[in-house]
Scaffold this motif. Structure first.
Motif, PDB file in Angstrom:
ATOM      1  N   LEU A   9       0.834  -1.201   0.000  1.00 30.42           N
ATOM      2  CA  LEU A   9       0.000   0.000   0.000  1.00 30.42           C
ATOM      3  C   LEU A   9       0.873   1.258   0.000  1.00 30.42           C
ATOM      4  O   LEU A   9       0.579   2.217  -0.707  1.00 30.42           O
ATOM      5  CB  LEU A   9      -0.944   0.006   1.210  1.00 30.42           C
ATOM      6  CG  LEU A   9      -1.915   1.195   1.270  1.00 30.42           C
ATOM      7  CD1 LEU A   9      -2.856   1.198   0.072  1.00 30.42           C
ATOM      8  CD2 LEU A   9      -2.722   1.200   2.562  1.00 30.42           C
ATOM      9  N   ALA A  13       2.065   1.664  -3.435  1.00 29.45           N
ATOM     10  CA  ALA A  13       0.951   2.043  -4.318  1.00 29.45           C
ATOM     11  C   ALA A  13       0.645   3.541  -4.189  1.00 29.45           C
ATOM     12  O   ALA A  13       0.414   4.224  -5.193  1.00 29.45           O
ATOM     13  CB  ALA A  13      -0.290   1.217  -4.002  1.00 29.45           C
ATOM     14  N   ALA A  66       1.156   6.353  -6.987  1.00 27.94           N
ATOM     15  CA  ALA A  66       0.044   7.203  -7.413  1.00 27.94           C
ATOM     16  C   ALA A  66       0.447   8.675  -7.438  1.00 27.94           C
ATOM     17  O   ALA A  66      -0.069   9.454  -8.229  1.00 27.94           O
ATOM     18  CB  ALA A  66      -1.160   6.998  -6.494  1.00 27.94           C
ATOM     19  N   GLU A  79     -18.465  -5.834 -15.974  1.00 25.28           N
ATOM     20  CA  GLU A  79     -17.862  -5.487 -14.688  1.00 25.28           C
ATOM     21  C   GLU A  79     -17.746  -3.972 -14.597  1.00 25.28           C
ATOM     22  O   GLU A  79     -17.205  -3.342 -15.483  1.00 25.28           O
ATOM     23  CB  GLU A  79     -16.448  -6.083 -14.623  1.00 25.28           C
ATOM     24  CG  GLU A  79     -16.325  -7.230 -13.665  1.00 25.28           C
ATOM     25  CD  GLU A  79     -15.016  -7.959 -13.854  1.00 25.28           C
ATOM     26  OE1 GLU A  79     -13.975  -7.390 -13.484  1.00 25.28           O
ATOM     27  OE2 GLU A  79     -15.042  -9.093 -14.380  1.00 25.28           O
ATOM     28  N   HIS A  91     -16.168  -0.563 -13.117  1.00 32.37           N
ATOM     29  CA  HIS A  91     -14.872  -0.226 -12.548  1.00 32.37           C
ATOM     30  C   HIS A  91     -15.020  -0.359 -11.042  1.00 32.37           C
ATOM     31  O   HIS A  91     -16.124  -0.270 -10.519  1.00 32.37           O
ATOM     32  CB  HIS A  91     -14.497   1.205 -12.906  1.00 32.37           C
ATOM     33  CG  HIS A  91     -14.167   1.352 -14.357  1.00 32.37           C
ATOM     34  ND1 HIS A  91     -12.931   1.087 -14.852  1.00 32.37           N
ATOM     35  CD2 HIS A  91     -14.930   1.718 -15.401  1.00 32.37           C
ATOM     36  CE1 HIS A  91     -12.940   1.285 -16.153  1.00 32.37           C
ATOM     37  NE2 HIS A  91     -14.129   1.663 -16.515  1.00 32.37           N
ATOM     38  N   LEU A  92     -13.911  -0.543 -10.365  1.00 31.17           N
ATOM     39  CA  LEU A  92     -14.001  -0.601  -8.909  1.00 31.17           C
ATOM     40  C   LEU A  92     -14.730   0.646  -8.457  1.00 31.17           C
ATOM     41  O   LEU A  92     -14.518   1.714  -9.009  1.00 31.17           O
ATOM     42  CB  LEU A  92     -12.600  -0.598  -8.302  1.00 31.17           C
ATOM     43  CG  LEU A  92     -11.871  -1.912  -8.442  1.00 31.17           C
ATOM     44  CD1 LEU A  92     -10.438  -1.747  -8.010  1.00 31.17           C
ATOM     45  CD2 LEU A  92     -12.563  -2.972  -7.616  1.00 31.17           C
ATOM     46  N   GLN A 129     -15.664   3.986  -7.345  1.00 32.08           N
ATOM     47  CA  GLN A 129     -14.782   5.123  -7.082  1.00 32.08           C
ATOM     48  C   GLN A 129     -14.772   5.336  -5.586  1.00 32.08           C
ATOM     49  O   GLN A 129     -15.818   5.356  -4.948  1.00 32.08           O
ATOM     50  CB  GLN A 129     -15.294   6.379  -7.787  1.00 32.08           C
ATOM     51  CG  GLN A 129     -14.469   6.811  -9.010  1.00 32.08           C
ATOM     52  CD  GLN A 129     -12.956   6.750  -8.821  1.00 32.08           C
ATOM     53  OE1 GLN A 129     -12.446   7.082  -7.751  1.00 32.08           O
ATOM     54  NE2 GLN A 129     -12.236   6.320  -9.846  1.00 32.08           N
ATOM     55  N   PRO A 151      -6.964   7.467  -4.676  1.00 32.66           N
ATOM     56  CA  PRO A 151      -8.025   6.450  -4.630  1.00 32.66           C
ATOM     57  C   PRO A 151      -7.562   5.116  -4.057  1.00 32.66           C
ATOM     58  O   PRO A 151      -8.306   4.465  -3.322  1.00 32.66           O
ATOM     59  CB  PRO A 151      -8.424   6.283  -6.093  1.00 32.66           C
ATOM     60  CG  PRO A 151      -8.036   7.556  -6.752  1.00 32.66           C
ATOM     61  CD  PRO A 151      -6.857   8.103  -6.003  1.00 32.66           C
ATOM     62  N   VAL A 152      -6.343   4.716  -4.362  1.00 29.97           N
ATOM     63  CA  VAL A 152      -5.878   3.418  -3.884  1.00 29.97           C
ATOM     64  C   VAL A 152      -5.860   3.362  -2.354  1.00 29.97           C
ATOM     65  O   VAL A 152      -6.054   2.315  -1.751  1.00 29.97           O
ATOM     66  CB  VAL A 152      -4.492   3.078  -4.471  1.00 29.97           C
ATOM     67  CG1 VAL A 152      -3.451   4.089  -4.042  1.00 29.97           C
ATOM     68  CG2 VAL A 152      -4.054   1.691  -4.085  1.00 29.97           C
ATOM     69  N   ARG A 212      -9.815   3.693  -0.664  1.00 24.92           N
ATOM     70  CA  ARG A 212     -10.527   2.431  -0.588  1.00 24.92           C
ATOM     71  C   ARG A 212     -10.344   1.735   0.765  1.00 24.92           C
ATOM     72  O   ARG A 212     -11.151   0.921   1.170  1.00 24.92           O
ATOM     73  CB  ARG A 212      -9.970   1.530  -1.695  1.00 24.92           C
ATOM     74  CG  ARG A 212     -10.899   0.465  -2.163  1.00 24.92           C
ATOM     75  CD  ARG A 212     -10.196  -0.456  -3.144  1.00 24.92           C
ATOM     76  NE  ARG A 212      -9.538   0.281  -4.218  1.00 24.92           N
ATOM     77  CZ  ARG A 212      -8.493  -0.220  -4.883  1.00 24.92           C
ATOM     78  NH1 ARG A 212      -8.001  -1.391  -4.583  1.00 24.92           N
ATOM     79  NH2 ARG A 212      -7.948   0.482  -5.858  1.00 24.92           N
ATOM     80  N   TRP A 213      -9.248   2.032   1.449  1.00 29.10           N
ATOM     81  CA  TRP A 213      -8.942   1.314   2.683  1.00 29.10           C
ATOM     82  C   TRP A 213      -9.224   2.134   3.925  1.00 29.10           C
ATOM     83  O   TRP A 213      -9.001   1.671   5.045  1.00 29.10           O
ATOM     84  CB  TRP A 213      -7.475   0.865   2.677  1.00 29.10           C
ATOM     85  CG  TRP A 213      -7.200  -0.041   1.536  1.00 29.10           C
ATOM     86  CD1 TRP A 213      -6.663   0.311   0.335  1.00 29.10           C
ATOM     87  CD2 TRP A 213      -7.495  -1.436   1.446  1.00 29.10           C
ATOM     88  NE1 TRP A 213      -6.609  -0.788  -0.487  1.00 29.10           N
ATOM     89  CE2 TRP A 213      -7.104  -1.865   0.176  1.00 29.10           C
ATOM     90  CE3 TRP A 213      -8.056  -2.357   2.339  1.00 29.10           C
ATOM     91  CZ2 TRP A 213      -7.255  -3.186  -0.250  1.00 29.10           C
ATOM     92  CZ3 TRP A 213      -8.198  -3.660   1.925  1.00 29.10           C
ATOM     93  CH2 TRP A 213      -7.805  -4.063   0.641  1.00 29.10           C
TER      94      TRP A 213
END
Lengths: 222, 193
Positions: A25, A28, A32, A83, A85-86, A88, A100-101, A104-105
């Protein structure tokens, strides 16, 4: 402008998908926010793609797809709706600096908690992760209590900046903890410094007062 | 060599066009062509960690994802091989980890970063790069290739690779670094206008 890139082997292990969730993470988020790191990871993935096509071609003769198989798969294409997109990620407005990565958490309603030493933090839970991952917010000009580490520490700045003996770190920069040495990060003036911190083991407070707090720190109470 | 290179580059280009056809008009013939070429490769990759039946099933799922995710493919960011490999690997990680949430890097690479940047490296398309990369890889010494294989296909960290090969960590680092430097230097030479 300073520019601290994650160590090459971490970018590599990230591109290869072998980093544990916490460090993954951190990388990531770094990727980003830092186009140069992203370029490195993209080209590493291009290497992986070329290896994949090249290497797996050698074995494919045994496994050629038959017409029946292709028909069967074609008939499954419309089973599931396309599908999306994940979703947003919906970081609340005051967390707009979170890519965004990371968003999400975040917990559902992220709330800063005061911690010993005058900073605020939000713990982040990743499934299957042994690392301590949290957001840390340091007020302008304030420092973290002097501390040392017995394990790895990775920090990625998302807003503001901080400096310690190893240098000064701005948005997108990736700091690797000082190993077994102590350090005392201090936020720059102007705006709070917000960072993602990933710790292999709890920190060890090394200041005159801080060392009394270590049992609580180890239990995650501070 | 020259003829082969061109053919590989064309194939990569064609693959990208096929994925775009799937994205734009749900082109089933394009999908069949992609499937024929990539499904066996994905299966062969998956068979490193699963038996043939599971590999077959997961490979089909991966290719069905290709159908659904086609719109997020961006030929400036990645070649089709790289993109499909990422999808296949994530399917495998999903299967291995069985967590409810997607692994950390699935979404960000495939969807979030798609087509947002026009950095200098996008001047040469990832698809063109792919053909060259394959040629460059063939020239890498075997010891360097072995390490790359372990890292990308067996998903091993530097530390694990070092233990397996009985090499000091520093040697593994420097071999990886050396092979990547070679590849990247060759790519950068290519990218100079």
């Amino acid at each position: 402008m300073s520019n601290h890139r994650a160590p090459e082997e971490m970018l590599f292990d990230y591109a290869a998908g072998t980093l544990p969730p916490g460090p993954a993470l951190a990388v990531a988020v770094h990727v980003a926010l830092d186009p140069a790191a992203r370029q490195v990871v993209d080209s590493l993935r291009a290497v992986a793609g070329a290896l994949f096509e090249d290497h797996c071609a050698a074995r494919q003769d045994e496994t050629l797809a038959s017409d029946d198989e292709i028909e069967a798969v074609l008939s499954r294409l419309d089973d599931a709706p396309a599908e999306r997109h994940l979703p947003q990620s919906y970081a609340p407005p005051e967390f707009a600096w979170a890519p965004p990565v990371l968003a999400r958490w975040l917990p559902q309603r992220p709330r800063w908690r005061r911690a010993f030493g005058g900073f605020r933090h939000i713990p982040i839970r990743l499934p299957g992760d042994a690392y301590r991952v949290s957001l840390t917010c340091l007020e302008p000009g304030r420092g973290l209590p002097q501390h040392g580490h017995v394990g790895a520490e990775f920090t990625v700045v998302m807003a503001g900046n901080f400096s310690d003996a190893t240098g000064s770190y701005g948005v997108g920069d990736f700091a690797v903890g000082p190993g077994t040495g102590d350090h005392e990060p201090i936020a720059g003036p102007g705006a709070p410094c917000i960072a993602l911190t990933v710790l292999e083991r709890p920190v060890v407070l090394t200041g005159a007062w801080g060392r009394w707090m270590n049992p609580l720190v180890r239990r995650g109470m501070l | 060599m020259g003829i082969r290179t061109t053919a590989l580059a064309l194939a990569a280009d064609r693959a990208a066009t096929l994925i775009e056809a799937i994205a734009e008009r749900r082109d089933r013939a394009a999908f069949a062509e992609i499937y024929r070429y990539y499904a066996p490769r994905v299966k062969s990759f998956l068979m490193r960690s699963a038996d043939a039946d599971i590999a077959q099933e997961v490979a089909q799922e991966a290719l069905i994802s290709v159908w659904h995710k086609a719109a997020s493919f961006d030929r400036r960011r990645a070649s089709v091989a790289t993109w499909i490999f990422a999808i296949a690997r994530n399917k495998r990680i999903d299967q291995l980890r069985r967590t409810n949430r997607p692994p950390i890097e699935v979404g960000d690479w495939i969807t979030v970063f798609a087509s947002e940047d026009a950095g200098p490296h996008t001047s040469v398309s990832a698809v063109q790069l792919h053909g060259r990369m394959k040629v460059l890889l063939q020239r890498l010494p075997d010891d360097q290739k072995t390490i790359l294989h372990k890292a990308f296909f067996e998903e091993k960290t530097h530390t694990v690779i070092a233990a397996e090969l009985g090499l000091p960590l520093g040697t593994v680092k420097s071999r990886i670094r050396l092979s990547l430097l070679r590849l990247r230097a060759a790519m950068e030479l290519d990218e100079k206008p």
